[in-house]
Design an enzyme around this catalytic site. Structure first.
Site, PDB file in Angstrom:
ATOM      1  N   CYS A  37      -4.383 -27.182  19.812  1.00 33.94           N
ATOM      2  CA  CYS A  37      -5.274 -26.831  18.710  1.00 33.94           C
ATOM      3  C   CYS A  37      -5.428 -28.068  17.832  1.00 33.94           C
ATOM      4  O   CYS A  37      -4.710 -29.031  17.958  1.00 33.94           O
ATOM      5  CB  CYS A  37      -4.656 -25.700  17.906  1.00 33.94           C
ATOM      6  SG  CYS A  37      -4.271 -24.264  18.915  1.00 33.94           S
ATOM      7  N   ARG A  86      -9.844 -30.744  20.646  1.00 30.16           N
ATOM      8  CA  ARG A  86      -8.510 -30.244  20.964  1.00 30.16           C
ATOM      9  C   ARG A  86      -8.484 -28.731  21.216  1.00 30.16           C
ATOM     10  O   ARG A  86      -7.473 -28.191  21.642  1.00 30.16           O
ATOM     11  CB  ARG A  86      -7.529 -30.587  19.832  1.00 30.16           C
ATOM     12  CG  ARG A  86      -7.348 -32.078  19.582  1.00 30.16           C
ATOM     13  CD  ARG A  86      -6.426 -32.315  18.422  1.00 30.16           C
ATOM     14  NE  ARG A  86      -5.146 -31.694  18.649  1.00 30.16           N
ATOM     15  CZ  ARG A  86      -4.165 -32.258  19.366  1.00 30.16           C
ATOM     16  NH1 ARG A  86      -4.358 -33.447  19.911  1.00 30.16           N
ATOM     17  NH2 ARG A  86      -3.013 -31.665  19.558  1.00 30.16           N
ATOM     18  N   TRP A 107      -7.241 -23.215  20.395  1.00 28.50           N
ATOM     19  CA  TRP A 107      -7.329 -23.001  21.847  1.00 28.50           C
ATOM     20  C   TRP A 107      -6.318 -21.902  22.103  1.00 28.50           C
ATOM     21  O   TRP A 107      -5.107 -22.111  21.994  1.00 28.50           O
ATOM     22  CB  TRP A 107      -6.958 -24.292  22.587  1.00 28.50           C
ATOM     23  CG  TRP A 107      -7.171 -24.224  24.072  1.00 28.50           C
ATOM     24  CD1 TRP A 107      -8.339 -24.436  24.762  1.00 28.50           C
ATOM     25  CD2 TRP A 107      -6.192 -23.919  25.066  1.00 28.50           C
ATOM     26  NE1 TRP A 107      -8.143 -24.304  26.107  1.00 28.50           N
ATOM     27  CE2 TRP A 107      -6.833 -23.979  26.329  1.00 28.50           C
ATOM     28  CE3 TRP A 107      -4.842 -23.613  25.024  1.00 28.50           C
ATOM     29  CZ2 TRP A 107      -6.164 -23.745  27.520  1.00 28.50           C
ATOM     30  CZ3 TRP A 107      -4.176 -23.381  26.228  1.00 28.50           C
ATOM     31  CH2 TRP A 107      -4.830 -23.436  27.447  1.00 28.50           C
ATOM     32  N   ASN A 166       0.110 -25.400  15.699  1.00 29.53           N
ATOM     33  CA  ASN A 166      -0.294 -25.828  17.043  1.00 29.53           C
ATOM     34  C   ASN A 166       0.962 -25.800  17.898  1.00 29.53           C
ATOM     35  O   ASN A 166       1.964 -26.423  17.550  1.00 29.53           O
ATOM     36  CB  ASN A 166      -0.885 -27.247  17.008  1.00 29.53           C
ATOM     37  CG  ASN A 166      -1.198 -27.745  18.427  1.00 29.53           C
ATOM     38  OD1 ASN A 166      -1.417 -26.943  19.337  1.00 29.53           O
ATOM     39  ND2 ASN A 166      -1.178 -29.052  18.622  1.00 29.53           N
ATOM     40  N   GLY A 167       0.912 -25.060  19.008  1.00 27.69           N
ATOM     41  CA  GLY A 167       2.063 -25.019  19.911  1.00 27.69           C
ATOM     42  C   GLY A 167       2.336 -23.584  20.345  1.00 27.69           C
ATOM     43  O   GLY A 167       1.535 -22.688  20.123  1.00 27.69           O
ATOM     44  N   GLU A 182     -11.609 -37.598  41.558  1.00 25.62           N
ATOM     45  CA  GLU A 182     -12.030 -37.721  40.149  1.00 25.62           C
ATOM     46  C   GLU A 182     -13.482 -37.277  39.987  1.00 25.62           C
ATOM     47  O   GLU A 182     -13.831 -36.584  39.037  1.00 25.62           O
ATOM     48  CB  GLU A 182     -11.817 -39.153  39.676  1.00 25.62           C
ATOM     49  CG  GLU A 182     -12.365 -39.461  38.286  1.00 25.62           C
ATOM     50  CD  GLU A 182     -11.767 -38.589  37.173  1.00 25.62           C
ATOM     51  OE1 GLU A 182     -10.756 -37.892  37.427  1.00 25.62           O
ATOM     52  OE2 GLU A 182     -12.329 -38.586  36.077  1.00 25.62           O
ATOM     53  N   LYS A 184     -14.692 -34.259  37.495  1.00 20.71           N
ATOM     54  CA  LYS A 184     -15.714 -34.436  36.451  1.00 20.71           C
ATOM     55  C   LYS A 184     -16.789 -33.372  36.580  1.00 20.71           C
ATOM     56  O   LYS A 184     -17.186 -32.747  35.606  1.00 20.71           O
ATOM     57  CB  LYS A 184     -16.352 -35.830  36.563  1.00 20.71           C
ATOM     58  CG  LYS A 184     -15.474 -36.964  36.120  1.00 20.71           C
ATOM     59  CD  LYS A 184     -15.244 -37.075  34.635  1.00 20.71           C
ATOM     60  CE  LYS A 184     -14.075 -36.418  34.037  1.00 20.71           C
ATOM     61  NZ  LYS A 184     -12.735 -36.632  34.364  1.00 20.71           N
ATOM     62  N   GLU A 238     -15.424 -29.759  35.784  1.00 21.42           N
ATOM     63  CA  GLU A 238     -14.941 -29.443  34.422  1.00 21.42           C
ATOM     64  C   GLU A 238     -16.051 -29.440  33.389  1.00 21.42           C
ATOM     65  O   GLU A 238     -15.890 -28.827  32.337  1.00 21.42           O
ATOM     66  CB  GLU A 238     -13.778 -30.339  34.028  1.00 21.42           C
ATOM     67  CG  GLU A 238     -14.067 -31.760  33.735  1.00 21.42           C
ATOM     68  CD  GLU A 238     -12.800 -32.471  33.208  1.00 21.42           C
ATOM     69  OE1 GLU A 238     -12.721 -33.686  33.387  1.00 21.42           O
ATOM     70  OE2 GLU A 238     -11.916 -31.831  32.619  1.00 21.42           O
ATOM     71  N   HIS A 248     -10.734 -30.795  59.581  1.00 21.04           N
ATOM     72  CA  HIS A 248      -9.592 -29.860  59.685  1.00 21.04           C
ATOM     73  C   HIS A 248      -9.786 -28.647  58.787  1.00 21.04           C
ATOM     74  O   HIS A 248      -8.836 -28.160  58.178  1.00 21.04           O
ATOM     75  CB  HIS A 248      -8.300 -30.606  59.329  1.00 21.04           C
ATOM     76  CG  HIS A 248      -8.025 -31.767  60.213  1.00 21.04           C
ATOM     77  ND1 HIS A 248      -7.622 -31.646  61.518  1.00 21.04           N
ATOM     78  CD2 HIS A 248      -8.155 -33.102  59.992  1.00 21.04           C
ATOM     79  CE1 HIS A 248      -7.477 -32.831  62.071  1.00 21.04           C
ATOM     80  NE2 HIS A 248      -7.790 -33.740  61.162  1.00 21.04           N
ATOM     81  N   LYS A 304      -8.704 -31.316  25.065  1.00 15.14           N
ATOM     82  CA  LYS A 304      -8.557 -32.730  25.390  1.00 15.14           C
ATOM     83  C   LYS A 304      -7.111 -33.074  25.741  1.00 15.14           C
ATOM     84  O   LYS A 304      -6.857 -33.905  26.587  1.00 15.14           O
ATOM     85  CB  LYS A 304      -8.999 -33.587  24.198  1.00 15.14           C
ATOM     86  CG  LYS A 304      -8.956 -35.078  24.445  1.00 15.14           C
ATOM     87  CD  LYS A 304      -9.886 -35.483  25.552  1.00 15.14           C
ATOM     88  CE  LYS A 304      -9.816 -36.953  25.870  1.00 15.14           C
ATOM     89  NZ  LYS A 304     -10.589 -37.298  27.091  1.00 15.14           N
TER      90      LYS A 304
HETATM   91  C1  AGP Z   1      -9.709 -35.087  32.545  1.00 17.01           C
HETATM   92  O1  AGP Z   1     -11.127 -35.120  32.467  1.00 17.01           O
HETATM   93  C2  AGP Z   1      -9.176 -33.782  32.046  1.00 17.01           C
HETATM   94  N1  AGP Z   1      -9.582 -33.577  30.701  1.00 17.01           N
HETATM   95  C3  AGP Z   1      -7.686 -33.622  32.270  1.00 17.01           C
HETATM   96  O2  AGP Z   1      -7.480 -33.525  33.664  1.00 17.01           O
HETATM   97  C4  AGP Z   1      -6.774 -34.764  31.753  1.00 17.01           C
HETATM   98  O3  AGP Z   1      -6.962 -35.924  32.524  1.00 17.01           O
HETATM   99  C5  AGP Z   1      -5.311 -34.318  31.887  1.00 17.01           C
HETATM  100  O4  AGP Z   1      -5.123 -33.191  31.077  1.00 17.01           O
HETATM  101  C6  AGP Z   1      -4.302 -35.418  31.504  1.00 17.01           C
HETATM  102  O5  AGP Z   1      -4.479 -35.776  30.155  1.00 17.01           O
HETATM  103  P1  AGP Z   1      -3.648 -37.064  29.596  1.00 17.01           P
HETATM  104  O6  AGP Z   1      -4.184 -38.270  30.300  1.00 17.01           O
HETATM  105  O7  AGP Z   1      -3.917 -37.065  28.134  1.00 17.01           O
HETATM  106  O8  AGP Z   1      -2.198 -36.828  29.930  1.00 17.01           O
END
Ligand code: AGP
Length: 626
Positions: free
Chosen positions: A2, A27, A83, A109-110, A499, A503, A506, A522, A621
């Site tokens: 959060c 966040r 969140w 937060n937590g 990757e 992208k 997500e 396979h 994030k």
């Molecule tokens: C990446 O686009 C995602 N938001 C997510 O996979 C991110 O890379 C992952 O949570 C790791 O975050 P960090 O690099 O802050 O540890």
């Protein structure tokens, strides 16, 4: 994950809280709220302070509309963008929360893991709580402790927070205001980040991350686990988990406010994709000399003996950071004799393989707050490994727990989907690999300079790709209706395919998965038909021919093929349906170039679909919970 913000000073707090929450919305953004306590000007007044709590489901923009229609004011307040963890996305579960007697108000937060047993222990019957959250229980417990310590100012609240810290299990960043303590905001931190700052003009702030504080000061203090902070117009004071007052080190943040706005781009993600040339330059500056030689000794003062004593290297991360680690693995294994293991943090921490003083454990995390990565780092550290953080946030929890740090120097990344930090991570991990190989004398000088000089050329080559965004936009129009994608790559193009698929899924919510190209036959080939586009990362390298066969296999199933190929390579022209050419570079460096078209492709598909690109649904994030 959060976003928390708090302010105390001489200005009306509402705009400051809203702006702070907007800068932290990456966040978490399913609900938001603020609490403002308006104390009477006259300290001797018997008039009770007015506590205004405004909160609701939706984004900070929705909260702002609520505040515009029913304004509140005061000179101190706290805010939260959520969140959801405990309890659904509802107004009543949104923060801030009060104790049952409304003595205090707080944001959190937590995750507090023992909140149920604490709730059972507290005198208040369970049905008297308004929400389903652990946070409301924290507020009630703190209120009970505060009353127990006499309800006096400061000493009682400090004692209550020391006692609270001992009772809570889990992770928490708490920001608290008490009705009977005018002019003070309290913070307590364990496991979830909190940073505080003082503007020097009678304004103190706290937040989950620095973007909310930067407009007021670049001089901040990162709280550590157990730390209590008291903020007031006079400044900041700190107590440790035992209730002893002490001084904390200040950190100067060399990011400026302009870095945390969109700079004219429609989305942070597009801005950050376009910053990747600059990020490469910044991550290589003062580390890679013009002649291509690498020197990290200022940041990593390792001796040859230390480096030669390592038997293995572990690289541990999550998500995009894990994919950057996989790219680096394929480079590292070509220039060192070390046993290399790359793993996702959520798996690494439960496996049973040798880790000890003979291990260099590298933890890659742009935020430095990812719970799984922190847990893995603590395990490796406890077993004596030399721990190194590759991170973008110098004051992050990870950066403060390890033995060594290599900063990405990518500037703040606000878009939830990581882009420029992926680029920065690859660059830093490549420089680290060269540095380790030099110390262990498994690298010839010529080879180092060849790689180093070509790395110095990469920013220009990335920027030449960024000049061709319209081609990617057209590709996105062609394929934005697809509901499934398959991404393929071999060698160091396989993590690039991973990757690229991440992208796309997500930010556009389209199902996309990536496979090592040789694996397609396979099983995944069963997915293919004219409705399933196949994105093949196929730069000119020694695996190019093999990958070409996979393209033919996909074409034989009438799947449309999008190829990322090297300039001058015409071999795919008559086979792939769409081709995007990237500049030629050394095969070991191709991921720096092949990833950018995939980032742009995901961006433009999501844009066509009208998705919330900077704040995709269900994501945050920084994943600070396990
Ligand atoms: C990446 O686009 C995602 N938001 C997510 O996979 C991110 O890379 C992952 O949570 C790791 O975050 P960090 O690099 O802050 O540890």
């Amino acid at each position: 994950m959060c976003g928390i913000v708090g302010y105390i000073g001489h200005r009306n707090v509402v705009d400051i809280l809203v702006k702070g929450l907007q800068s932290l919305e990456y966040r978490g953004y399913d609900s938001a709220g603020i609490a403002v306590v308006d104390y009477p000007e006259d300290k001797n007044s018997i008039k009770a302070p007015a506590v205004h709590i405004v909160k609701g489901v939706g984004k900070v923009a929705d909260l702002k509309s609520m505040l515009d229609s029913s304004p509140v004011s005061g000179r101190q307040g706290i805010g939260h963008t959520r969140w959801a963890t405990h309890g659904g996305v509802t107004e009543v579960n949104a923060h801030p929360h009060s104790d049952l007697s409304s003595k205090l108000v707080l944001v959190h937060n937590g995750i507090v893991e023992n909140y149920r047993e604490l709730r059972a222990e507290l005198a208040a019957p369970a049905e008297s709580y308004k929400s389903e959250t652990d946070t409301e229980v924290i507020a009630q417990l703190l209120s009970t402790l505060y009353t127990k310590y006499g309800g006096e100012e400061r000493p009682a609240m400090i004692e209550a927070l020391v006692a609270l810290h001992k009772r809570l299990r889990g992770s928490f960043a708490l920001v608290i205001m008490a009705k009977d303590i005018p002019g003070k905001i309290y913070c307590l931190r364990k496991g979830s980040p909190l940073v505080v700052g003082f503007s020097g003009e009678g304004e103190a702030l706290c937040a989950s991350d620095v973007p909310a504080i930067l407009p007021y000061t670049q001089d901040v203090v990162y709280l550590d686990d157990g730390d209590i902070a008291e903020l007031s117009a006079e400044g900041m004071r700190f107590w440790n988990a035992s209730g002893e007052e002490f001084e904390k080190n200040h950190v100067h943040i060399d990011w400026d406010v302009s870095m945390v706005d969109k700079g004219g781009y429609p989305h942070f993600m597009l801005k950050e994709i376009n910053e990747q040339g600059a990020v490469l330059r910044s991550s290589m500056a003062k580390r890679l000399a013009e002649e291509g030689t690498v020197d990290l000794s200022a940041e990593l003062p390792w001796t040859k003996e230390e480096a030669c004593a390592w038997k293995r290297i572990h690289i541990v991360a999550c998500g995009t950071s894990y994919y950057a680690s996989l790219v680096a693995e394929r480079f590292l294994e070509t220039i060192t004799d070390l046993d290399i293991r790359v793993d996702v943090a959520s798996e690494y921490r439960y496996r049973n393989f040798p880790v000890g003083p003979d291990t260099l454990a590298v933890f890659v995390s742009q935020s430095g707050e990812t719970a799984d990565t922190l847990a893995a780092e603590r395990l490796a550290k406890a077993r004596g490994a030399r721990c190194l953080a590759v991170t973008n946030v110098i004051g992050s929890t990870l950066a403060r727990e390890v033995d060594d740090i290599l900063q990405l120097k990518a500037g703040p990344e606000i878009g939830v989907a990581a882009t420029k930090t992926f680029m920065g991570q690859m660059a830093v991990l490549y420089l680290l690999s060269l540095y380790i190989a030099k110390l262990r004398e498994t690298l010839t000088g010529d080879y180092e300079r060849t790689i180093g000089r070509e790395m110095l050329a990469l920013p220009y080559k990335v920027e030449s790709i960024l000049q061709q965004q319209e081609k990617i936009q057209k590709l996105a129009v062609l394929h934005s209706e697809a509901r499934d994608f398959l991404f393929l790559g071999r060698g160091n193009s396989f993590p690039v395919a991973l990757e690229g698929a991440l992208k796309l899924k997500e930010i556009s919510y389209i199902h996309a998965e990536a496979y090592a190209a040789g694996e397609m036959k396979h099983g995944p080939i069963a997915l293919l038909d004219p409705r399933v586009p196949v994105v093949v990362v196929s730069p000119k390298d020694d695996l190019h021919e093999k990958t070409f066969s996979n393209i033919l296999e996909a074409k034989a199933r009438k799947a449309p093929v999008i190829a990322i190929a090297s300039e001058g390579d015409a071999s795919l022209d008559s086979t792939a349906d769409n081709i995007f050419h990237v500049p030629v570079t050394l095969p070991l460096l191709s991921p720096f170039l092949t990833v950018t078209p995939l980032q742009l492709f995901a961006y433009y598909v999501a844009k066509i679909l009208g998705c919330d690109i900077d704040q995709p649904r269900n994501l945050a994030k920084s994943v600070t919970v396990e």
